[in-house]
Design an enzyme around this catalytic site. Structure first.
Site, mmCIF file in Angstrom:
data_model
loop_
_atom_site.group_PDB
_atom_site.id
_atom_site.type_symbol
_atom_site.label_atom_id
_atom_site.label_comp_id
_atom_site.label_asym_id
_atom_site.label_seq_id
_atom_site.Cartn_x
_atom_site.Cartn_y
_atom_site.Cartn_z
ATOM 1 N N LYS A 142 33.321 45.029 37.709
ATOM 2 C CA LYS A 142 33.954 44.093 36.776
ATOM 3 C C LYS A 142 33.589 44.539 35.361
ATOM 4 C CE LYS A 142 34.143 39.067 35.943
ATOM 5 N NZ LYS A 142 33.634 37.761 36.400
ATOM 6 N N SER A 181 37.255 34.549 37.812
ATOM 7 C CA SER A 181 37.584 35.526 36.807
ATOM 8 C C SER A 181 37.474 36.990 37.264
ATOM 9 C CB SER A 181 36.652 35.339 35.606
ATOM 10 O OG SER A 181 35.305 35.588 35.966
ATOM 11 N N SER A 221 33.561 32.546 40.264
ATOM 12 C CA SER A 221 34.359 33.716 39.882
ATOM 13 C C SER A 221 34.298 34.893 40.856
ATOM 14 C CB SER A 221 33.945 34.204 38.495
ATOM 15 O OG SER A 221 34.479 33.357 37.518
#
Lengths: 507, 97
Positions: free
Chosen positions: A79, A154, A178
């Site tokens: 990420k 996310s 997330s």
């Protein structure tokens, strides 16, 4: 079977046995990314040159008789809020324009030590604030099961990359769900470890008392393997724990017979769709059939968890994000004086959702409002922790659906911010209490009016602090009864991806 | 709950346009109307939780320098630097740096 279809533990074994080289595994993934990612948009940057060097190092170690580690040659995506020295780290925000990481996050360094090959940085909601990955400043990631739908967020880029077969495993961060929510939306496994289990050093902070790094994988064993590689004490993170790292990947087959599982009724009261409910209850029946004792229970304070979260997380974010001031890195708008520089840099560099949360957090921490909002929320957080402690006196794990619905359509999020925040309603309380939880696929639900089209659903398994072992063993049991259907449908989904349309960047 | 968004934006050091301030005011009101439910929870005598680890388990390292990236490595990321220092606009609006 193609190399990009193999699991991490299979790749590691084959690479060590010299059946295949780390370089061949990497090339298969780079080709797959080039072919498929234009229609998914999961990667913000692909680190081809760096990955080729890393893969050749793994092969050289094996040729030299050295131990290449438990993730030998396993492609891993990060990420884009995790620092990797010498590469861009954008947090999907314009404010980090031009920033190059001067150091590597501990969790990432540990994966590399264990032979993982970092292939790139994945898309996310800006600064991890969002539940759809539509709030990236750069592009919208699509759900590989249906490219008209969001992958969740996310950490949506990492989830979509693993689900689509572009990366064997990936790292995400979970502040309020997330990792778990996008894992549920994309039919893969996502684990949020206990707070303190994995060092946060090198993770760009959102809400420091809630953030944890965790793995995405296509099966429970791979998620356990990645956790094993990166967990453990790190002096660079004052909140990291010195609890011993457990060989979780070797303890999955622990029998679940007699395991006591509570189902908090509060978590089922938040508008859970019929399809998700049906997949969840059918999984509970299968677990009961394996000898798990499943009972309904009550944690009354969970009814307030979302409100507590949306005071505490923005408050911590407003403080953490004050470091983006145009002085030391990234975007800098130079106005008349230094105050103008702060205001203009931040006003232009942060997107609407980040600005909203900074405003909310600043308000909750302001002198007049501190007691009514932040302090009160922190006290109710204590009540939430106590409710979990009480529940864990009677149960080994708690179970819920991971999300109230299956993946929603891109552009379908409500204009009303509070309605949007409801996507996190099942997951935020776990971060407030610092507990470990996994989302494991538990079946499929038909989309309303979707002409029989189905999307995956996730089951959330919540454990006692530092009891990832029980959480993963329970997840492995759930996986055993969905594996066949999931593998068949996933293989079909991955084949269909080559026919999907290319996505376009955000304006 | 009415929020003085101009004041909060000033505290947060965020430049927002008039339209953005209006939209922000509306959004914060919607969120705070929801969050106001917290006022009804009985919290008398309850200690707040500020972190996810008990404070006694948080270990601070000795405050001693350790080898790490050089200052130059960080300064080269700066939008403006000179002679080993960060350069920022002057306090007053004199147009000099």
């Amino acid at each position: 079977m193609e190399l990009w279809e193999l699991s991490a533990w299979e790749i590691s074994e084959k690479v060590k046995a010299k059946e295949v080289s780390a370089q061949e595994v990497l090339e298969a993934h780079l080709s797959r990314i080039a072919e498929v990612d234009p229609s998914i948009c999961s990667f913000l940057s692909v680190l081809e040159a760096e990955a080729r060097i890393a893969a050749s190092r793994v092969d050289a170690k094996i040729a030299g008789g050295e131990d290449p580690g438990i993730l030998a040659g396993v492609p891993c995506a990060l990420k884009d809020n995790l620092n990797l020295r010498g590469t861009a780290c954008t947090c999907a925000s314009k404010i980090l324009d031009g920033y190059i990481s001067p150091y590597t996050a501990t969790a990432v360094a540990r994966l590399i030590e264990q032979g993982a090959v970092i292939t790139g940085k994945t898309n996310m909601d800006e600064f991890a604030m969002g539940s759809s990955t539509e709030r990236s400043a750069f592009m919208v990631t699509r759900n590989p099961w249906d490219t008209d739908r969001a992958p969740g967020g996310s950490s949506g880029g990492s989830a979509a990359a693993v689900a689509a077969g572009l990366s064997t495993v990936a790292l995400g961060s979970d502040t309020g769900g997330s990792i778990r929510q996008p894992a549920a939306f994309t039919g893969i496994v996502g684990l949020k470890p206990t707070y303190g289990r994995v060092s946060r050093y090198g993770l760009v902070a959102f809400a420091s008392s809630l953030d944890q790094i965790g793995p995405f994988a296509r099966d429970v064993r791979d998620a356990a393997l990645v956790l094993e590689a990166m967990a453990g004490f790190d002096p660079a993170d004052a909140t990291s724990s010195d609890r011993p790292v457990v060989p979780w990947s070797k303890r999955l087959e622990r029998p679940v017979k007699g395991l006591r599982a509570g189902v908090p009724k509060e978590l089922l009261g938040f508008g859970v769709s019929e399809g998700v409910k049906s997949a969840f209850y059918s999984a509970l029946e299968r677990l009961a059939g394996m000898g798990v004792i499943v009972e309904e229970t009550s944690l009354p304070s969970l009814a307030y968890a979302l409100d507590v979260y949306y005071v505490i997380a923005p408050a911590e974010a407003s403080s953490n994000l004050s470091r983006f001031d145009g002085v030391r890195y990234g975007l800098s708008k130079r106005g008349k004086g230094y105050l103008d520089m702060y205001r203009e840099t931040r006003g232009e560099g942060f997107g609407p959702e980040v600005r909203r949360r900074i405003m909310l957090g600043t308000f909750a921490l302001s002198a007049d409002q501190y007691e009514a909002y932040y302090l009160r929320a922190a006290k109710i957080r204590t009540l939430i922790r106590r409710d979990f402690e009480r529940a864990f006196q009677s149960y080994d794990v708690l179970l819920s659906p991971t999300t109230p619905t299956v993946a929603f359509k891109i552009g379908e999020e409500s204009e009303d911010p509070m309605t949007r925040y409801m996507a996190d309603v099942m997951t935020v309380s776990i971060n407030l209490a610092g507990l470990p939880a996994v989302s494991v696929p538990c079946g499929f639900a038909e989309i309303p009016d979707g002409a029989g089209k189905e999307m995956p659903c996730g089951l959330q398994i919540i454990g006692k602090p530092f009891d990832e072992e029980t959480v993963l063993a329970a997840a492995y049991a759930v996986e055993s009864f969905v594996k066949e259907e999931l593998e068949e449908k996933s293989a079909q989904m991955r084949r269909n991806l080559l026919l999907a349309e290319e996505c376009e960047p955000v304006d | 709950m009415k929020v003085d968004v101009r004041h909060v934006a000033d505290l947060a050091k965020l430049k927002l346009t008039e339209d953005e301030l209006l939209a922000m005011e509306k959004d914060l009101e919607v969120i705070l109307a929801h969050v106001e439910r917290l006022a009804s929870v009985q919290v008398e005598g309850v200690e707040p939780t500020f972190g996810s680890r008990e404070p006694e388990k948080v270990r601070l390292e000795p405050d001693e320098p350790k080898p790490g990236a050089s200052p130059g490595c960080f300064l080269q990321l700066a939008p403006s630097a000179k002679d080993g220092y960060y350069v920022v606009p002057a306090r007053e609006s004199e147009g000099r740096e």
